[in-house]
Design a protein around this motif. Structure first.
Motif, mmCIF file in Angstrom:
data_model
loop_
_atom_site.group_PDB
_atom_site.id
_atom_site.type_symbol
_atom_site.label_atom_id
_atom_site.label_comp_id
_atom_site.label_asym_id
_atom_site.label_seq_id
_atom_site.Cartn_x
_atom_site.Cartn_y
_atom_site.Cartn_z
ATOM 1 N N GLY A 130 -8.403 3.957 0.565
ATOM 2 C CA GLY A 130 -7.758 3.345 1.724
ATOM 3 C C GLY A 130 -8.725 2.571 2.595
ATOM 4 O O GLY A 130 -8.460 1.435 2.993
ATOM 5 N N ILE A 174 0.868 -1.184 0.000
ATOM 6 C CA ILE A 174 0.000 0.000 0.000
ATOM 7 C C ILE A 174 0.901 1.228 0.000
ATOM 8 O O ILE A 174 1.735 1.392 0.900
ATOM 9 N N ILE A 175 0.741 2.063 -1.012
ATOM 10 C CA ILE A 175 1.739 3.133 -1.193
ATOM 11 C C ILE A 175 1.073 4.516 -1.235
ATOM 12 O O ILE A 175 -0.126 4.641 -1.489
ATOM 13 N N ALA A 201 -2.017 4.905 -4.198
ATOM 14 C CA ALA A 201 -2.859 5.893 -3.518
ATOM 15 C C ALA A 201 -3.964 6.354 -4.465
ATOM 16 O O ALA A 201 -3.742 6.485 -5.674
ATOM 17 N N GLU A 202 -5.128 6.620 -3.911
ATOM 18 C CA GLU A 202 -6.274 7.018 -4.736
ATOM 19 C C GLU A 202 -6.028 8.344 -5.460
ATOM 20 O O GLU A 202 -6.589 8.603 -6.519
ATOM 21 N N GLN A 203 -5.152 9.187 -4.869
ATOM 22 C CA GLN A 203 -4.865 10.486 -5.509
ATOM 23 C C GLN A 203 -4.013 10.310 -6.769
ATOM 24 O O GLN A 203 -4.071 11.126 -7.674
ATOM 25 N N LYS A 208 -1.537 -1.669 -4.096
ATOM 26 C CA LYS A 208 -2.613 -0.677 -4.085
ATOM 27 C C LYS A 208 -2.022 0.726 -4.079
ATOM 28 O O LYS A 208 -1.522 1.211 -3.065
ATOM 29 N N LEU A 221 -3.363 1.762 11.889
ATOM 30 C CA LEU A 221 -4.582 1.040 11.478
ATOM 31 C C LEU A 221 -4.214 -0.244 10.744
ATOM 32 O O LEU A 221 -4.822 -1.299 10.941
ATOM 33 N N ILE A 222 -3.210 -0.138 9.888
ATOM 34 C CA ILE A 222 -2.785 -1.304 9.106
ATOM 35 C C ILE A 222 -2.221 -2.388 10.028
ATOM 36 O O ILE A 222 -2.510 -3.575 9.876
ATOM 37 N N GLY A 279 -7.663 -0.643 0.644
ATOM 38 C CA GLY A 279 -6.493 -0.737 1.526
ATOM 39 C C GLY A 279 -6.798 -1.562 2.764
ATOM 40 O O GLY A 279 -6.020 -2.433 3.169
ATOM 41 N N ALA A 280 -7.965 -1.306 3.367
ATOM 42 C CA ALA A 280 -8.340 -2.041 4.581
ATOM 43 C C ALA A 280 -8.549 -3.517 4.256
ATOM 44 O O ALA A 280 -8.151 -4.395 5.039
ATOM 45 N N VAL A 321 -2.272 5.987 9.702
ATOM 46 C CA VAL A 321 -2.749 4.850 8.907
ATOM 47 C C VAL A 321 -1.862 3.622 9.148
ATOM 48 O O VAL A 321 -2.345 2.492 9.181
ATOM 49 N N PHE A 335 3.795 -1.069 3.869
ATOM 50 C CA PHE A 335 3.054 0.195 3.774
ATOM 51 C C PHE A 335 3.994 1.380 3.844
ATOM 52 O O PHE A 335 4.934 1.402 4.634
ATOM 53 N N GLY A 385 3.239 5.555 4.288
ATOM 54 C CA GLY A 385 2.194 6.579 4.417
ATOM 55 C C GLY A 385 2.243 7.183 5.807
ATOM 56 O O GLY A 385 3.299 7.185 6.461
ATOM 57 N N SER A 386 1.106 7.665 6.259
ATOM 58 C CA SER A 386 1.071 8.386 7.535
ATOM 59 C C SER A 386 1.186 7.414 8.712
ATOM 60 O O SER A 386 0.800 6.251 8.622
ATOM 61 N N TRP A 412 1.099 8.925 -2.222
ATOM 62 C CA TRP A 412 0.969 9.731 -3.445
ATOM 63 C C TRP A 412 2.141 10.667 -3.689
ATOM 64 O O TRP A 412 2.156 11.371 -4.686
HETATM 65 P P1 ADP Z 1 -2.207 10.667 3.444
HETATM 66 O O1 ADP Z 1 -2.936 10.842 4.751
HETATM 67 O O2 ADP Z 1 -1.002 11.486 3.343
HETATM 68 O O3 ADP Z 1 -3.093 10.679 2.236
HETATM 69 P P2 ADP Z 1 -2.276 7.934 3.961
HETATM 70 O O4 ADP Z 1 -1.382 7.338 4.966
HETATM 71 O O5 ADP Z 1 -3.700 8.189 4.304
HETATM 72 O O6 ADP Z 1 -1.597 9.232 3.480
HETATM 73 O O7 ADP Z 1 -2.298 7.091 2.620
HETATM 74 C C1 ADP Z 1 -1.278 6.269 2.166
HETATM 75 C C2 ADP Z 1 -1.902 5.026 1.573
HETATM 76 O O8 ADP Z 1 -2.641 4.360 2.585
HETATM 77 C C3 ADP Z 1 -2.883 5.261 0.430
HETATM 78 O O9 ADP Z 1 -2.692 4.246 -0.546
HETATM 79 C C4 ADP Z 1 -4.227 5.108 1.115
HETATM 80 O O10 ADP Z 1 -5.251 4.695 0.230
HETATM 81 C C5 ADP Z 1 -3.927 4.029 2.119
HETATM 82 N N1 ADP Z 1 -4.857 3.976 3.262
HETATM 83 C C6 ADP Z 1 -5.506 5.007 3.850
HETATM 84 N N2 ADP Z 1 -6.280 4.555 4.872
HETATM 85 C C7 ADP Z 1 -6.116 3.209 4.915
HETATM 86 C C8 ADP Z 1 -6.625 2.167 5.766
HETATM 87 N N3 ADP Z 1 -7.477 2.431 6.745
HETATM 88 N N4 ADP Z 1 -6.218 0.906 5.520
HETATM 89 C C9 ADP Z 1 -5.344 0.626 4.539
HETATM 90 N N5 ADP Z 1 -4.826 1.557 3.728
HETATM 91 C C10 ADP Z 1 -5.200 2.837 3.900
#
Ligand code: ADP
Length: 496
Positions: free
Chosen positions: A226, A166-167, A195-197, A193, A253-254, A230-231, A250, A244, A246-247, A169
């Motif tokens: 996500g 899960i990557i 990022a949606e952006q 997967k 959560l992962i 992503g979930a 998240v 993963f 990202g933040s 943007w």
């Molecule tokens: P940002 O907050 O900077 O957009 P995120 O950490 O939310 O960064 O997003 C990084 C990646 O994690 C994206 O591919 C996003 O779709 C995915 N993501 C966001 N929320 C979840 C989640 N609850 N479970 C799994 N993947 C997630």
């Protein structure tokens, strides 16, 4: 919203954007099970530039079945290391052959300057595939001498299995490459997967993966959101590992979602890096390095040097110089050759940066330069230097992920280690000094996965990258990444 017509210069990129992009599952391009699609926006204009199939749980399930099958049986499982190496090299060559298309799609999707996509993102992505291809033929176990007589023992390095990746943007193709290259070199199968952006370059990469000849199901690319796709991937009971970037929020959560089957987890998360300039440094280089550290990629970099500590006697020189750097940055769409800095990636990010800086200003900080958004179309935010902060402010404690640096003077070099490490993050740090002993001692004292001395934001496929503390688990790149994608099997034979 109308789809912008032909936003790229490159004909292949425009052609790519002109039709709805599908999901890559089991070697085929398919619609989402729900039939849904989502729009991809150009952050420089807010216009929709493409539509992409929206993967969700059912699509993830299909992709996991395909990846499992490709892992357990068939040509990938039986492929010899040399053949795997050649296939990854071929993929690298295909990216290189299509570099212009990749660069333009990256710029239109993420916002960054075309000069950056084409000089940084795409070449580094090619490089990590080439570097990791070399490892495919060098995965060796060890022979072991046991303390009991009569045994022959050795270890085997084996792939972990089906990997969910899960990557984010900020570097869409490069993050896909950092994840895919080691997973493939070590013989795993993947569900990626994006990022949606920013799903576009991962989807173009999927086409190259097909062309390079990877067997069906080895790499599946499933864009989606996500909370859904992503979930589903991080919670899936038949995924052996989730990787993963990202933040930190998240990442937690992962990690929780992964507990169902105790899949392995590797994480590359947020940062709040100290960039420390001593008065004995080459101040011109340090000023340029401070600018690169925070303004590169619009500051949307997890290792951005967002806390700039400068020894008091050098403070005016460095912060004055950095103010000039910031004031001279041209904000423009990434496709515009005049662009030094593009827009932030999305409206959400634009709002987040705007509100965090406004919060810092109302908490008592002041802006030496910038401090707000650029009015007009697109999500442009002015390069900003904050002064007069204190260690408890949100702008010092939390990651802003924008072109915003806090400049902080220090008097006693002995205090700086404590201040620099006073953060829940530990991804990176910068040290600027001509004193070799001081530089080494500081490098050792930093609780961070990367320390740059007299440089900043230097990435190389051979340099491991990852975080201490809440910046993550594990190291990507270099030989260290092999640990994330292999299991060690100990074989113990009684030979009498
Ligand atoms: P940002 O907050 O900077 O957009 P995120 O950490 O939310 O960064 O997003 C990084 C990646 O994690 C994206 O591919 C996003 O779709 C995915 N993501 C966001 N929320 C979840 C989640 N609850 N479970 C799994 N993947 C997630």
């Amino acid at each position: 919203m109308a789809v912008a017509s032909a936003p790229a210069n490159d004909a292949k990129a425009n052609e790519f954007l002109s039709t709805t992009r599908k999901l890559l599952i089991n070697g085929e391009w398919v619609d989402a099970a729900s039939g849904k699609t989502f729009g991809v926006l150009n952050p420089a204009t807010g216009e929709e530039i493409a539509r992409v199939a929206e993967g969700a749980e059912e699509d993830i399930n299909r992709a996991v079945i395909a990846a499992r099958q490709a892992f357990e049986s068939g040509p990938w499982k039986d492929m010899l290391p040399n053949a795997r190496m050649k296939m990854i090299m071929k993929l690298a060559q295909l990216i290189s052959d299509n570099a212009q298309t990749f660069s333009e799609l990256e710029t239109l999707d993420n916002g960054k300057a075309l000069s950056i996509s084409s000089a940084v993102d795409i070449p580094l992505a090619i490089d990590i595939f080439e570097y990791m291809a070399g490892w495919a033929t060098k995965l060796e176990g060890r022979t072991l001498r046991l303390s009991s007589p009569g045994y022959h023992a050795y270890t085997l390095l084996e792939p972990v299995g089906v990997i969910g990746q899960i990557i984010p943007w900020n570097f869409p193709l490069l993050m896909a490459a950092w994840k895919l290259a080691p997973a493939l070199a070590t013989g795993n199968t993947v569900i990626l997967k994006p990022a949606e952006q920013t799903p576009l370059t991962a989807l173009l990469l999927g086409e190259m993966i097909q062309e390079a000849g990877f067997p069906a199901g080895v790499v599946n690319v499933v864009p989606g959101f996500g909370e859904t796709a992503g979930a589903a991937l991080s919670g899936h009971m038949d995924v052996d590992k989730v990787a993963f970037t990202g933040s930190t929020e998240v990442g937690k959560l992962i990690t929780q979602a992964a507990t169902g089957n105790l899949k392995k987890v590797s994480l590359e998360l947020g940062g709040k890096a100290p960039n420390i300039v001593f008065a004995d440094a080459d101040l011109e280089a340090a000023t340029a390095g401070a600018g690169l550290g925070i303004f590169f990629n619009q500051g949307q970099v997890c290792c951005a040097g967002s806390r700039l500590y400068v020894e008091k006697s050098a403070y005016d020189t460095v912060v004055g110089g950095l103010t000039d750097v910031a004031a001279n940055i041209t904000l423009a769409p990434g496709m515009d050759p005049a662009c030094d800095m593009g827009p932030l990636v999305s409206e959400e990010q634009y709002e987040k940066v705007t509100s965090m800086v406004a919060g810092g200003l109302s908490d008592g900080a002041s802006a030496a330069v910038g401090g707000g958004r650029k009015e007009g179309a697109g999500y442009f935010y002015k390069p900003t230097i904050l002064e007069g902060t204190n260690p408890n402010m949100e702008v010092i404690r939390e990651e802003i992920f924008g072109p915003v640096v806090a400049a902080i003077p220090f008097e006693d070099p002995n205090d700086i280690v404590k201040a620099a490490n006073d953060t829940p993050f530990g991804l990176s740090a910068g040290i600027w000094s001509r004193d070799v002993s001081k530089a080494h001692k500081m490098a050792e004292a930093m609780r961070a996965g990367t320390v740059w001395v007299n440089c900043y934001n230097v990435f190389d496929s051979s340099l491991p990258f990852g975080g201490y503390k809440q910046s993550g688990w594990g190291r990507e790149m270099g030989a260290d990444v092999l640990e994330l994608y292999t299991e060690t099997k100990a074989v113990c034979i009684h030979v009498g």
